[in-house]
Design a protein around this motif. Structure first.
Motif, PDB file in Angstrom:
ATOM      1  N   THR A  68       0.829  -1.202   0.000  1.00  0.00           N
ATOM      2  CA  THR A  68       0.000   0.000   0.000  1.00  0.00           C
ATOM      3  C   THR A  68       0.865   1.253   0.000  1.00  0.00           C
ATOM      4  O   THR A  68       0.575   2.234  -0.702  1.00  0.00           O
ATOM      5  CB  THR A  68      -0.954   0.003   1.200  1.00  0.00           C
ATOM      6  N   TYR A  69       1.942   1.239   0.775  1.00  0.00           N
ATOM      7  CA  TYR A  69       2.879   2.365   0.764  1.00  0.00           C
ATOM      8  C   TYR A  69       3.486   2.537  -0.626  1.00  0.00           C
ATOM      9  O   TYR A  69       3.576   3.661  -1.143  1.00  0.00           O
ATOM     10  CB  TYR A  69       3.978   2.146   1.802  1.00  0.00           C
ATOM     11  N   VAL A  70       3.925   1.452  -1.230  1.00  0.00           N
ATOM     12  CA  VAL A  70       4.530   1.545  -2.563  1.00  0.00           C
ATOM     13  C   VAL A  70       3.523   2.090  -3.565  1.00  0.00           C
ATOM     14  O   VAL A  70       3.853   2.910  -4.427  1.00  0.00           O
ATOM     15  CB  VAL A  70       5.072   0.174  -3.001  1.00  0.00           C
ATOM     16  N   ALA A  71       2.271   1.665  -3.449  1.00  0.00           N
ATOM     17  CA  ALA A  71       1.232   2.193  -4.338  1.00  0.00           C
ATOM     18  C   ALA A  71       1.062   3.694  -4.149  1.00  0.00           C
ATOM     19  O   ALA A  71       0.799   4.437  -5.113  1.00  0.00           O
ATOM     20  CB  ALA A  71      -0.091   1.473  -4.088  1.00  0.00           C
ATOM     21  N   ALA A  72       1.222   4.168  -2.906  1.00  0.00           N
ATOM     22  CA  ALA A  72       1.099   5.609  -2.650  1.00  0.00           C
ATOM     23  C   ALA A  72       2.189   6.397  -3.363  1.00  0.00           C
ATOM     24  O   ALA A  72       1.962   7.542  -3.782  1.00  0.00           O
ATOM     25  CB  ALA A  72       1.141   5.878  -1.150  1.00  0.00           C
ATOM     26  N   LEU A  73       3.386   5.817  -3.504  1.00  0.00           N
ATOM     27  CA  LEU A  73       4.444   6.491  -4.242  1.00  0.00           C
ATOM     28  C   LEU A  73       3.989   6.830  -5.655  1.00  0.00           C
ATOM     29  O   LEU A  73       4.277   7.906  -6.184  1.00  0.00           O
ATOM     30  CB  LEU A  73       5.693   5.606  -4.314  1.00  0.00           C
ATOM     31  N   LEU A  74       3.278   5.884  -6.270  1.00  0.00           N
ATOM     32  CA  LEU A  74       2.791   6.083  -7.634  1.00  0.00           C
ATOM     33  C   LEU A  74       1.531   6.933  -7.664  1.00  0.00           C
ATOM     34  O   LEU A  74       1.307   7.702  -8.610  1.00  0.00           O
ATOM     35  CB  LEU A  74       2.530   4.728  -8.283  1.00  0.00           C
ATOM     36  N   LEU A  75       0.708   6.823  -6.628  1.00  0.00           N
ATOM     37  CA  LEU A  75      -0.548   7.562  -6.584  1.00  0.00           C
ATOM     38  C   LEU A  75      -0.321   9.069  -6.640  1.00  0.00           C
ATOM     39  O   LEU A  75      -1.053   9.811  -7.319  1.00  0.00           O
ATOM     40  CB  LEU A  75      -1.325   7.196  -5.322  1.00  0.00           C
ATOM     41  N   GLY A  76       0.678   9.557  -5.941  1.00  0.00           N
ATOM     42  CA  GLY A  76       0.933  10.983  -5.935  1.00  0.00           C
ATOM     43  C   GLY A  76       1.158  11.527  -7.333  1.00  0.00           C
ATOM     44  O   GLY A  76       0.647  12.599  -7.688  1.00  0.00           O
ATOM     45  N   GLU A  77       1.905  10.807  -8.141  1.00  0.00           N
ATOM     46  CA  GLU A  77       2.165  11.253  -9.509  1.00  0.00           C
ATOM     47  C   GLU A  77       0.958  11.047 -10.406  1.00  0.00           C
ATOM     48  O   GLU A  77       0.635  11.911 -11.240  1.00  0.00           O
ATOM     49  CB  GLU A  77       3.375  10.499 -10.061  1.00  0.00           C
ATOM     50  N   LEU A  78       0.277   9.926 -10.248  1.00  0.00           N
ATOM     51  CA  LEU A  78      -0.921   9.666 -11.056  1.00  0.00           C
ATOM     52  C   LEU A  78      -1.991  10.722 -10.827  1.00  0.00           C
ATOM     53  O   LEU A  78      -2.638  11.201 -11.764  1.00  0.00           O
ATOM     54  CB  LEU A  78      -1.487   8.285 -10.722  1.00  0.00           C
ATOM     55  N   ALA A  79      -2.180  11.099  -9.580  1.00  0.00           N
ATOM     56  CA  ALA A  79      -3.269  12.014  -9.242  1.00  0.00           C
ATOM     57  C   ALA A  79      -2.921  13.474  -9.482  1.00  0.00           C
ATOM     58  O   ALA A  79      -3.794  14.256  -9.888  1.00  0.00           O
ATOM     59  CB  ALA A  79      -3.670  11.811  -7.778  1.00  0.00           C
ATOM     60  N   PHE A  80      -1.634  13.860  -9.262  1.00  0.00           N
ATOM     61  CA  PHE A  80      -1.305  15.284  -9.264  1.00  0.00           C
ATOM     62  C   PHE A  80      -0.083  15.644 -10.101  1.00  0.00           C
ATOM     63  O   PHE A  80       0.360  16.787 -10.077  1.00  0.00           O
ATOM     64  CB  PHE A  80      -1.113  15.760  -7.818  1.00  0.00           C
ATOM     65  N   GLY A  81       0.460  14.688 -10.835  1.00  0.00           N
ATOM     66  CA  GLY A  81       1.598  14.979 -11.700  1.00  0.00           C
ATOM     67  C   GLY A  81       1.186  15.730 -12.953  1.00  0.00           C
ATOM     68  O   GLY A  81       0.006  16.048 -13.177  1.00  0.00           O
ATOM     69  N   GLU A  82       2.149  16.008 -13.815  1.00  0.00           N
ATOM     70  CA  GLU A  82       1.906  16.851 -14.983  1.00  0.00           C
ATOM     71  C   GLU A  82       1.035  16.180 -16.043  1.00  0.00           C
ATOM     72  O   GLU A  82       0.553  16.860 -16.950  1.00  0.00           O
ATOM     73  CB  GLU A  82       3.239  17.295 -15.588  1.00  0.00           C
ATOM     74  N   THR A  83       0.839  14.870 -15.947  1.00  0.00           N
ATOM     75  CA  THR A  83      -0.062  14.189 -16.890  1.00  0.00           C
ATOM     76  C   THR A  83      -1.448  13.970 -16.296  1.00  0.00           C
ATOM     77  O   THR A  83      -2.309  13.386 -16.947  1.00  0.00           O
ATOM     78  CB  THR A  83       0.522  12.830 -17.310  1.00  0.00           C
ATOM     79  N   SER A  84      -1.673  14.439 -15.065  1.00  0.00           N
ATOM     80  CA  SER A  84      -2.951  14.195 -14.397  1.00  0.00           C
ATOM     81  C   SER A  84      -4.033  15.122 -14.933  1.00  0.00           C
ATOM     82  O   SER A  84      -3.758  16.212 -15.458  1.00  0.00           O
ATOM     83  CB  SER A  84      -2.807  14.394 -12.887  1.00  0.00           C
ATOM     84  N   GLU A  85      -5.276  14.727 -14.745  1.00  0.00           N
ATOM     85  CA  GLU A  85      -6.402  15.532 -15.207  1.00  0.00           C
ATOM     86  C   GLU A  85      -6.505  16.843 -14.439  1.00  0.00           C
ATOM     87  O   GLU A  85      -6.797  17.893 -15.008  1.00  0.00           O
ATOM     88  CB  GLU A  85      -7.702  14.734 -15.082  1.00  0.00           C
ATOM     89  N   ILE A  86      -6.262  16.817 -13.140  1.00  0.00           N
ATOM     90  CA  ILE A  86      -6.386  18.049 -12.361  1.00  0.00           C
ATOM     91  C   ILE A  86      -5.292  19.046 -12.734  1.00  0.00           C
ATOM     92  O   ILE A  86      -5.518  20.252 -12.758  1.00  0.00           O
ATOM     93  CB  ILE A  86      -6.391  17.753 -10.830  1.00  0.00           C
ATOM     94  N   TYR A  87      -4.110  18.542 -13.048  1.00  0.00           N
ATOM     95  CA  TYR A  87      -3.027  19.432 -13.477  1.00  0.00           C
ATOM     96  C   TYR A  87      -3.390  20.109 -14.795  1.00  0.00           C
ATOM     97  O   TYR A  87      -3.210  21.324 -14.966  1.00  0.00           O
ATOM     98  CB  TYR A  87      -1.728  18.647 -13.618  1.00  0.00           C
ATOM     99  N   LYS A  88      -3.896  19.315 -15.724  1.00  0.00           N
ATOM    100  CA  LYS A  88      -4.311  19.888 -17.013  1.00  0.00           C
ATOM    101  C   LYS A  88      -5.407  20.931 -16.814  1.00  0.00           C
ATOM    102  O   LYS A  88      -5.400  21.987 -17.449  1.00  0.00           O
ATOM    103  CB  LYS A  88      -4.807  18.780 -17.933  1.00  0.00           C
ATOM    104  N   LYS A  89      -6.321  20.647 -15.884  1.00  0.00           N
ATOM    105  CA  LYS A  89      -7.446  21.561 -15.648  1.00  0.00           C
ATOM    106  C   LYS A  89      -6.985  22.855 -14.981  1.00  0.00           C
ATOM    107  O   LYS A  89      -7.273  23.969 -15.472  1.00  0.00           O
ATOM    108  CB  LYS A  89      -8.497  20.866 -14.784  1.00  0.00           C
TER     109      LYS A  89
END
Length: 443
Positions: A286-307
């Protein structure tokens, strides 16, 4: 505040000197633990004539558990350049200049690192100098007070940054008893009193600057056994004596906390949303998944970043920090907002994004692309001796070694969309949350 995704390494501890096979980590290396507990890693690599030398002390601001004594780990980053009776600071500096070495240091929450880059012909002289100052540091009270004054000046300078002021407020608010409550540089009141702490400073050094608490990372154009012979000769007489501190852990957070801070100048407002995470553990899926979650959710390719950044242009910056720490860190999402009137809307978009990851599965193709990118970025960062040793320093500090590269990246590769959702549901919930908003006094 570390506004990066931390992709990290840990360790299987092995005793004695042993050459490690090459697998995901691209360089074979040798590890040896001296009888006094000092751990040394030698990492030969193609780097004609160049060497990097890191002395990683596994003590940072986390270890400052005594009331009124925050800031001493960072203080010793300064004092270690004061030298010894054999090689006073001015002589040490002159020798480093004469051989063209680049010597510096930094302090973090979990460790202090001293690092050098130099020509391989000067390796023995560097080992002599570094082993001498670690074993025989010597300074008078007047020198101590001078350096303490310089540290307070550094604090006053750092706090002119809005992010430093925000980070200080966030850590103090989010933690109750854990030493992560204060920043690496320490509480201002403690730093101001530091000139009175000469005797205490010697005690701090005697407890923490011991061989069992230090890891050497030596990378570059070297022969492992030749380096280890020098390490044994120069560090072998260093006596044990490390005193491991007992660090009080925070009770489980039961509800959201919120606060604000005013920056005494002009700045864009900054929104910082932090959640209590988990200590670094690549065996914790679960911790390792969180490492990836931060980038998936808020990285430069994320939907919220684009918005928010590209389409609506409401934020100047947006990102997440999922750090590697010995104890429970803060998983943070931050946004520097262009218009104060948009703060609540940006906050609600962040919460909606987390809700989406809690209720829906991320696209498997996008997750796979991120895994490949993280592997590629890690490997491409290992192109010079200094970057190799520097990439490993935090993870050697947290775990005592570097062996679990394979375990970490195997865990990353095994993360599924379901694991990402599990991480979102575990960590990013209101009762684990602390929110701080910074605004400028001048508009």
């Amino acid at each position: 505040m570390k506004f990066v995704i931390a992709i990290v390494l840990t360790v299987f501890l092995l005793s004695g000197a042993a050459a490690m096979p090459v697998s995901f980590f691209p360089y074979a290396y040798t590890r040896e633990v001296l009888p006094n507990g000092l751990t040394a890693y030698v990492i030969p690599m193609e780097s004609p004539g160049l060497v990097a030398y890191y002395s990683v002390v596994r003590t940072g601001s986390r270890d400052e558990y005594e009331p009124g004594k925050s800031g001493f780990a960072h203080f010793f980053e300064h004092m270690m350049f004061r030298g010894t009776k054999k090689y006073p600071g001015s002589v040490y500096d002159s020798l480093m200049t004469s051989i063209g070495a680049d010597a510096n240091a930094y302090t973090t929450d979990d460790y202090t690192a001293y690092h050098l880059k130099f020509a391989k012909d000067d390796l023995e002289k560097v080992i002599e100098l570094e082993s001498d100052r670690f074993q025989n540091l010597s300074y008078a009270e007047r020198e101590f007070q001078t350096e303490a004054g310089a540290v307070y000046g550094e604090y006053r300078k750092s706090i002119t940054s809005p992010f430093s002021l925000l980070n200080e407020k966030m850590q103090d608010l989010a933690y109750d008893v854990h030493t992560y409550k204060h920043t690496t540089i320490g509480f201002e009141a403690d730093i101001k009193k530091m000139p009175e702490g000469y005797e205490y400073s010697k005690s701090f050094h005697q407890r923490y600057y011991r061989p069992e608490n230090v890891v050497l990372l030596i990378a570059g154009d070297v022969v492992a056994q030749d380096v280890l012979t020098l390490v044994r000769n120069y560090y072998g007489a260093w006596t044990k004596g490390y005193v491991q501190p007992t660090i009080a852990q925070d009770p489980e957070q039961k509800g959201e906390r919120s606060g604000s801070v005013v920056y005494p100048g002009k700045t864009l407002p900054i929104l910082d949303i932090a959640y209590k995470g988990d200590a670094f553990n690549p065996g914790n899926r679960t911790y390792v998944a969180a490492l990836l979650l931060g980038e998936l959710a808020f990285g430069e390719t994320s939907e919220i970043y684009k918005k928010l950044y590209i389409t609506q242009q409401k934020v100047e910056s947006l990102g997440a920090s999922i750090p590697a720490n010995r104890d429970v860190p803060l998983f943070e999402i931050y946004a520097r907002v262009k218009d104060e009137a948009d703060l609540n809307a940006v906050r609600d978009d962040i919460y909606a994004t987390l809700k989406q990851f809690q209720t829906s599965l991320v696209d498997a193709g996008r997750l796979g692309d991120l895994k490949r990118r993280e592997r590629y970025q890690f490997l491409m960062n290992l192109d010079t001796p200094d970057r190799v040793a520097g990439s490993l320093a935090r993870y050697a500090a947290i775990t005592g070694g570097i062996e679990m590269v394979e375990t970490l990246y195997a865990s990353i590769e095994a993360v599924t969309p379901e694991d990402i959702r599990t991480a979102a549901l575990r960590y990013f919930i209101p009762q684990r949350r602390t929110v701080v908003v910074l605004k400028g006094a001048q508009q």
